[in-house]
Design an enzyme around this catalytic site. Sequence first.
Site, PDB file in Angstrom:
ATOM      1  N   LYS A 125       0.817  -1.217   0.000  1.00 55.05           N
ATOM      2  CA  LYS A 125       0.000   0.000   0.000  1.00 55.05           C
ATOM      3  C   LYS A 125       0.851   1.268   0.000  1.00 55.05           C
ATOM      4  CE  LYS A 125      -4.371  -1.615   2.040  1.00 55.05           C
ATOM      5  NZ  LYS A 125      -5.212  -1.582   3.259  1.00 55.05           N
ATOM      6  N   HIS A 127      -1.956  -3.537  -4.636  1.00 52.26           N
ATOM      7  CA  HIS A 127      -1.080  -3.535  -3.453  1.00 52.26           C
ATOM      8  C   HIS A 127      -0.547  -4.943  -3.169  1.00 52.26           C
ATOM      9  CE1 HIS A 127      -4.663  -4.857  -1.127  1.00 52.26           C
ATOM     10  NE2 HIS A 127      -3.826  -5.249  -0.172  1.00 52.26           N
TER      11      HIS A 127
HETATM   12  P1  C2E Z   1      -8.606  -3.046   4.441  1.00 47.51           P
HETATM   13  O1  C2E Z   1      -9.403  -1.897   4.910  1.00 47.51           O
HETATM   14  O2  C2E Z   1      -7.427  -3.448   5.292  1.00 47.51           O
HETATM   15  O3  C2E Z   1      -9.548  -4.288   4.308  1.00 47.51           O
HETATM   16  C1  C2E Z   1      -9.065  -5.581   4.090  1.00 47.51           C
HETATM   17  C2  C2E Z   1     -10.152  -6.514   3.659  1.00 47.51           C
HETATM   18  O4  C2E Z   1     -11.124  -6.641   4.698  1.00 47.51           O
HETATM   19  C3  C2E Z   1     -10.948  -6.081   2.428  1.00 47.51           C
HETATM   20  O5  C2E Z   1     -10.307  -6.435   1.234  1.00 47.51           O
HETATM   21  C4  C2E Z   1     -12.226  -6.896   2.603  1.00 47.51           C
HETATM   22  O6  C2E Z   1     -12.003  -8.234   2.241  1.00 47.51           O
HETATM   23  C5  C2E Z   1     -12.419  -6.861   4.096  1.00 47.51           C
HETATM   24  N1  C2E Z   1     -13.316  -5.750   4.443  1.00 47.51           N
HETATM   25  C6  C2E Z   1     -13.008  -4.573   4.979  1.00 47.51           C
HETATM   26  N2  C2E Z   1     -14.092  -3.831   5.161  1.00 47.51           N
HETATM   27  C7  C2E Z   1     -15.126  -4.553   4.712  1.00 47.51           C
HETATM   28  C8  C2E Z   1     -16.552  -4.326   4.627  1.00 47.51           C
HETATM   29  O7  C2E Z   1     -17.067  -3.275   5.035  1.00 47.51           O
HETATM   30  N3  C2E Z   1     -17.305  -5.329   4.127  1.00 47.51           N
HETATM   31  C9  C2E Z   1     -16.753  -6.495   3.699  1.00 47.51           C
HETATM   32  N4  C2E Z   1     -17.555  -7.449   3.203  1.00 47.51           N
HETATM   33  N5  C2E Z   1     -15.438  -6.738   3.738  1.00 47.51           N
HETATM   34  C10 C2E Z   1     -14.637  -5.776   4.258  1.00 47.51           C
HETATM   35  P2  C2E Z   1     -10.651  -5.630  -0.101  1.00 47.51           P
HETATM   36  O8  C2E Z   1     -12.124  -5.429  -0.221  1.00 47.51           O
HETATM   37  O9  C2E Z   1     -10.002  -6.333  -1.237  1.00 47.51           O
HETATM   38  O10 C2E Z   1     -10.010  -4.229   0.104  1.00 47.51           O
HETATM   39  C11 C2E Z   1      -8.610  -4.077   0.145  1.00 47.51           C
HETATM   40  C12 C2E Z   1      -8.286  -2.691   0.606  1.00 47.51           C
HETATM   41  O11 C2E Z   1      -8.853  -1.749  -0.279  1.00 47.51           O
HETATM   42  C13 C2E Z   1      -8.863  -2.343   1.980  1.00 47.51           C
HETATM   43  O12 C2E Z   1      -8.029  -2.794   3.004  1.00 47.51           O
HETATM   44  C14 C2E Z   1      -8.923  -0.825   1.894  1.00 47.51           C
HETATM   45  O13 C2E Z   1      -7.658  -0.242   2.097  1.00 47.51           O
HETATM   46  C15 C2E Z   1      -9.278  -0.609   0.442  1.00 47.51           C
HETATM   47  N6  C2E Z   1     -10.733  -0.451   0.265  1.00 47.51           N
HETATM   48  C16 C2E Z   1     -11.618  -1.424  -0.049  1.00 47.51           C
HETATM   49  N7  C2E Z   1     -12.866  -0.901  -0.153  1.00 47.51           N
HETATM   50  C17 C2E Z   1     -12.743   0.421   0.066  1.00 47.51           C
HETATM   51  C18 C2E Z   1     -13.679   1.519   0.063  1.00 47.51           C
HETATM   52  O14 C2E Z   1     -14.885   1.389  -0.153  1.00 47.51           O
HETATM   53  N8  C2E Z   1     -13.166   2.759   0.337  1.00 47.51           N
HETATM   54  C19 C2E Z   1     -11.869   2.952   0.588  1.00 47.51           C
HETATM   55  N9  C2E Z   1     -11.454   4.193   0.871  1.00 47.51           N
HETATM   56  N10 C2E Z   1     -10.970   1.945   0.594  1.00 47.51           N
HETATM   57  C20 C2E Z   1     -11.381   0.700   0.344  1.00 47.51           C
HETATM   58 FE    FE Z   2      -4.642  -6.151   1.813  1.00 44.82          FE
END
Ligand code: C2E
Ligand code: FE
Length: 398
Positions: A233, A258
């Site tokens: 990241k 990332h």
């Molecule tokens: P992260 O915040 O460290 O989240 C890691 C993983 O946790 C996410 O991988 C997802 O599998 C799960 N996760 C986190 N929050 C939620 C949620 O509210 N609902 C569900 N069902 N799963 C959740 P993912 O989705 O591949 O995202 C990877 C990274 O991308 C995230 O790391 C975050 O940094 C970013 N990201 C993903 N969605 C968003 C978003 O809507 N807004 C922003 N600003 N960043 C996002």
């Molecule tokens: Fe990750």
Amino acid sequence: MGRRQELERRQNLLARFGRLIAAETRLESLLSLISEELKNILSADRCRVFLIDPYKGELWTRVLVNNEDKILRVPIGRGVAGFVAKTGSAVNLHSAYRDARFTEDLDRLTGYQTKTVLAVPLTGHDGIILGVFEVLNKLKGAFTEEDEGLLRILATMAASFVENATLYNDLRRSHVETIYRMALVAEFRDQKDTGRHLRRMSRFSGILARAMGLSDAEAEDIRCAAPLHDIGKVAIPDSILRKPGALTADEYEEMKRHTIYGGRMLANAESRLLRLASRIAMGHHERYDGTGYPQGVKGEEIPMEARIVSVADVFDALISKRVYKGAWDISEVKAYFQEQRGKIFDPQVVDKLFENLDRILAAADEENRRIQEDEAMQKPTPTANAQPEQPEDHHLRR
Ligand code: C2E
Ligand code: FE
Ligand code: SIN
Ligand code: SIN
């Protein structure tokens, strides 16, 4: 037993001692091995191996207090062990409580009653005192001069092995600490609560790895490497990484990279821990059913460590607040893992999550408490430490 037989017995025990300690390179296991052997060889009821912590100027040893493993610290100069560490002379007490060098602190803490004590210094190759070998309560009578000679020989035999294991341990610690600080760099920009998520998900990963049947050493490696999972990241622009709302499809595509960035940053390292971290960085968003990223591999094609970290990472992401989402209730989190068992997540790892949920939540509380304590004491940043479940320290007053 006749004198000849007794001599022969001791010779065999010495040979065995030499073989055993030469085969053990990890400090913790080496110390418990030495302890057990010294106890048997000297027909003592207990044995304590103290090592000097040169940074703190203290001796430390592991003891059982109410069946719990604790690290006990003794100032150099205090008590029998402290006296030996300070002066370099051996001490042989036939009646501990009548000697001024003896202090009751340790007995009081452990509920043990020391009667006889024999303690000799453990001296390194350059003559510096590394620690103290101490045997307590000889099974029959008191320790003799012959016992003292024997304990000195054992200390001489053990010294270089203890020294090497200590050096290796320090090296591993600084390696692990550097790894953890590298992980903090990436996390620093991502979330306000720098380090919290890393500490918790790292603990969860270790617990799940152990539950999956991996060895203590493998679980420990996974615990230490897990914090690097999102290191990639650092290459994601702020406009995406710190966006308060939902990502657009394009932004999400960039965000997904990332995993590849992290995998590459750590690839082909010489360090085993870093290579492990590379597989975790690359594989932690793969899904068990093959619908994940970046490669879309499935099932056992995803490295076990990545399948473990995936559960640990998402579990912590869901129970926590993020810039883009609130914290979920534990019941919602459980329902989600139940629903995604065998889809996103390895079904076995999910089972272990449920089986160990109390331990995992307790570990989360413990980390949160430690972080608060660190912040209250205004320590710079939490450091990675090399011990899995750090036993509480007990300080004897000076
Ligand atoms: P992260 O915040 O460290 O989240 C890691 C993983 O946790 C996410 O991988 C997802 O599998 C799960 N996760 C986190 N929050 C939620 C949620 O509210 N609902 C569900 N069902 N799963 C959740 P993912 O989705 O591949 O995202 C990877 C990274 O991308 C995230 O790391 C975050 O940094 C970013 N990201 C993903 N969605 C968003 C978003 O809507 N807004 C922003 N600003 N960043 C996002
Ligand atoms: Fe990750
Ligand atoms: C020891 O040598 O066991 C430590 C302190 C004491 O003398 O109780
Ligand atoms: C962890 O393993 O909990 C992360 C490193 C540490 O803070 O000890």
